[in-house]
Design a protein around this motif. Structure first.
Motif: not given
Length: 216
Positions: A182-183, A117, A185, A153, A113, A108-110, A151
């Motif tokens: 987020a990409t 985080r 994933r 930010q 990510e 669900r979360e790569s 991918s």
């Protein structure tokens, strides 16, 4: 550029050797760095001028940190390095995690990510997870052009990573910026299709190409 590799597996050693041969100052971070110098699988990297130290030192002295650890162990390995050593750094993430049943460890979360985080002050860029380690450093070995994805930010961080990809032989028109972290994933989920294609053609040495519509 000073590159600190976290992870001394086949992917980490392959990338380290290629970047050292391209003229970068590359150091492998090993938890057993004293013993690592005697490991025969590091011979090619050492011959190319790659150094070996502990992971925290490799990260602290680097302009770019590369996560080449198994995806299930990446966050713990980076936590052991410490947020201070990663603060403000570009972190190039090439990890993908699998569970014991062969499924993705991050459905669900790569992983990209999760790393971003966990280390909000680090500039994470996900790339190179859609190709085998040999193709990572030899994109020209294919019969035609291939696409590699980014991918993240931070635009400046992606620009830095694009330069490192160019040093591996990836031309500018092979790079496709997918957008934010987020990409990542999509990049990681491709691993399941990658394994299916590899089984169908009997080889891991293939790439993929995004083909735009005619006239685009």
């Amino acid at each position: 550029m000073r590159i600190g590799m976290i992870g001394t597996g086949t992917v980490g050693r392959t990338l380290a050797t290629a970047w050292a041969r391209a003229g970068h100052a590359v150091v492998l971070g090993s938890r057993r760095h004293a013993d690592a110098l005697a490991r025969t699988e590091l011979s090619a990297a050492l011959a190319a001028g790659v150094g070996v130290t502990d992971p925290a030192s490799a990260a602290a002295d680097a302009d770019v940190v590369v996560n080449a650890t198994p995806g299930t162990a990446s966050v713990s390995a980076l936590l052991a390095v410490g947020a201070a050593a990663l603060e403000g750094k570009v972190l190039l993430d090439v990890g993908v995690g699998f569970d014991e049943e062969g499924g993705l460890s991050h459905p669900r979360e790569s992983l990209g990510e999760e790393i971003q985080r966990t280390f909000p002050g680090t500039r994470v860029v996900k790339t190179l997870v859609t190709v085998d380690r040999e193709l990572m450093i030899a994109p020209g070995s294919l019969e035609g052009p291939s696409t590699v994805f980014l991918s993240g930010q931070d635009p400046d961080a992606k620009h830095t990573v694009a330069g490192l990809l160019a040093d591996l032989g990836w031309p500018k028109d092979s790079l496709l910026d997918l957008g934010g972290i987020a990409t990542a994933r999509g990049q990681e989920h491709y691993a399941l299709l990658f394994m299916g294609i590899a089984g169908a053609i009997g080889s891991y040495g293939f790439g993929i190409r995004v083909v735009p519509p005619a006239g685009a």
